[in-house]
Design a protein around this motif. Structure first.
Motif, short mmCIF file in Angstrom:
data_model
loop_
_atom_site.label_atom_id
_atom_site.label_comp_id
_atom_site.label_asym_id
_atom_site.label_seq_id
_atom_site.Cartn_x
_atom_site.Cartn_y
_atom_site.Cartn_z
N HIS A 180 0.80 -1.23 0.16
CA HIS A 180 0.04 0.06 -0.11
C HIS A 180 0.87 1.24 0.01
CE1 HIS A 180 -3.32 2.85 0.78
NE2 HIS A 180 -4.03 1.85 1.21
N ALA A 181 0.98 1.71 -1.13
CA ALA A 181 1.65 3.16 -1.16
C ALA A 181 1.13 4.08 -0.15
CB ALA A 181 1.66 3.68 -2.76
N SER A 182 1.79 5.23 0.06
CA SER A 182 1.20 6.18 0.93
C SER A 182 1.97 7.54 0.76
CB SER A 182 1.47 5.94 2.51
OG SER A 182 2.74 5.67 2.80
N ALA A 183 1.09 8.53 1.11
CA ALA A 183 1.64 9.98 1.25
C ALA A 183 1.23 10.55 2.55
CB ALA A 183 1.25 10.80 -0.05
N SER A 184 2.06 10.72 3.11
CA SER A 184 2.14 10.94 4.63
C SER A 184 2.64 12.47 5.19
CB SER A 184 2.39 9.98 5.62
OG SER A 184 1.75 8.64 5.22
N HIS A 185 1.95 13.04 5.96
CA HIS A 185 2.40 14.28 6.74
C HIS A 185 1.96 14.30 8.07
CE1 HIS A 185 3.69 18.39 7.30
NE2 HIS A 185 2.27 18.68 7.51
N ASN A 186 3.15 14.93 8.78
CA ASN A 186 2.85 15.05 10.37
C ASN A 186 3.20 16.34 10.76
OD1 ASN A 186 3.06 15.02 13.34
ND2 ASN A 186 3.94 13.02 13.54
N PRO A 187 2.04 17.30 10.81
CA PRO A 187 2.03 18.47 11.15
C PRO A 187 2.84 18.97 12.42
CG PRO A 187 -0.33 17.91 11.43
CD PRO A 187 0.63 16.72 10.94
#
Length: 474
Positions: A375-382
């Protein structure tokens, strides 16, 4: 026969950015965004960030050279493929979100074409679609099933092509010997990946982004990236100069090479895919083969193959089959596996016997990044300012563009349709420690090959393939 990357060699022959040197930083840096990795994920993210907010200061740190990894070695398919199938996404997220993901992937092919045209990136982009051949009754059933599933989701415009003269007008089209039918997906473009990556690098630099090559990132924490620059001069040894980047935002865009970094490690598994290229072939050959400029092709075997007709009329043809290496190790010697190259050449001739006398002029390979759940992902932790995109399982030539657009919007605080897609902030489980990882990864490769053999021998759908399906995103 040359043990080299056709894409890199042919891009360098055209001059321009491919031979340009970008030295490491000579001092510590202070930027708004630090991107780790100079492949397409990093470059697309930098491009869209610079377009969204031209005031941002952005630096890209690349351990080798721009496009060194999968971005400059792949099959040249800018497709709407996503590692997990639409049916799998539907089971996990529901019908509407699965449809949204499919629509985003189809739109991404158009977007790559739009940007390359608008920015005058000459990368041989021609949207000619993918032809997936069916060579036996089981594969014919698979082709029909794919077309039926696409109709149910209502996004992908797949067509079923019947090569039987008694059944359809597609029968008059040239096609591989033994092909009984095919599924045709118009949402794919043929392109030259090295030309794309180097062209895009020039564009982002024109927007003010700084790219530093031979700059190895050793670790990172929120607001800090530690690096080691490798200065290499002719006749001298490499000199490692350590430094620090102070930054508000960090983007990890290393794909398979993240397995070598403590901040990623077992989140990604490097699995090798290898390719060959032939000498240029005549227009008469391509007419009889039924492959036009812009076409890419594959078939329904379980051990994946992929090919295209290049702009200069070669076959660029690749596939899986190289084993996983203990401890997720990556080494240049793994790019050359005689057994796999022989298998690729035999498979190409099996599909297109008239190519039997064509000389194989190039052989190369490299690792793709595989997450544990495919499962590809695009993630961001603010909270930490750390973002990640990857796990494309070989479907990254277009998905990197979607990742770049998505991360740029997440980082700048925009809330859009892209930031609500189901892959956003998906966290894959870690791969097992060794020796379980070694056993499992190589068993999966062996099982795919066994499944093909089983179906050829029995004429029935493979039990092995059914067991393998849930583990590979189907």
């Amino acid at each position: 026969m040359i043990a080299s990357n056709y894409w890199a060699e042919s891009a360098a022959a055209t001059g321009g950015d491919a031979g340009r040197l970008r030295p490491p930083p000579t001092a510590d840096l202070d930027v708004d965004v630090c991107i780790v990795g100079g492949g397409l994920t990093g470059l697309w993210t930098a491009y869209y960030l610079a377009r969204l907010d031209p005031a941002l200061s952005i630096a890209i740190l690349e351990k080798e050279t721009v496009g060194f990894g999968a971005s400059g070695r792949n099959g040249g398919w800018c497709s709407a493929l996503f590692p997990r199938s639409a049916a799998s996404l539907e089971r996990a997220y529901g019908f509407e979100r699965a449809v949204a993901m499919r629509r985003a992937m189809v739109d991404t092919v158009t977007e790559v074409g739009r940007v390359t045209a608008a920015e005058s990136i000459d990368c041989d982009f021609v949207q000619g679609g993918t032809i997936t051949y069916a060579t036996n009754e089981l594969q014919v059933e698979s082709a029909r099933a794919d077309v039926d599933e696409a109709k149910r989701f209502g996004v992908d415009a797949l067509e079923y092509w019947d090569f039987d003269p008694a059944h359809a007008h597609y029968a008059g089209r040239g096609h591989p010997v033994g092909a009984r039918a095919a599924a045709f997906d118009p949402a794919c473009a043929r392109l030259h990946p090295a030309k794309l990556v180097h062209g895009l690098a020039q564009v982002v630099e024109s927007l003010g982004v700084r790219i530093f090559e031979h700059t190895e990132v050793t670790s990172w924490l929120p607001n800090f990236v530690n690096f080691r620059g490798h200065q290499v001069s002719p006749g001298s040894e490499a000199i490692a100069a350590p430094g620090v980047v102070a930054t508000n935002q960090i983007v990890i865009a290393t794909e398979a090479y993240g397995s070598q970094l403590p901040g990623v490690g077992r989140r990604i598994l490097p699995l090798y895919s290898l390719m060959i290229a032939t000498e240029p072939l005549s227009d008469e050959f391509w007419e009889s083969a039924g492959l036009e400029h812009g076409n890419t092709f594959s078939d329904y075997r379980h051990l994946l193959i992929y090919g295209q007709r290049t702009a200069d009329n070669r076959f660029a043809f690749g596939g899986r089959g190289a084993r996983y290496h203990w401890g997720s190790s990556i080494h240049p010697s793994y790019d050359q596996v005689e057994r796999v190259f022989s298998h690729l050449a035999e498979t190409l001739i099996e599909l297109f016997p008239d190519a039997a006398d064509a000389e194989v002029t190039h052989r190369w390979g490299g690792p793709i990044g595989v997450p544990r759940d495919w499962h590809a992902s695009a993630s961001h932790n603010p909270k930490t300012g750390v973002s990640f995109a990857g796990g494309y399982v070989g479907d990254g030539l277009s998905t990197t563009n979607l990742a770049g657009r998505t991360l740029s919007e997440l980082i700048t605080g925009h809330h859009t349709e892209l930031t609500c897609l189901p892959w956003v902030n998906h966290l894959s489980p870690r791969w097992e420690p060794e020796p379980l990882r070694f056993i499992g990864a190589n068993l999966g490769l062996t099982s795919a090959s066994l499944a093909d053999h089983e179906e050829r021998m029995t004429g029935r759908s493979s039990i092995t393939a059914r067991l393998l399906g849930p583990l590979t995103g189907h």
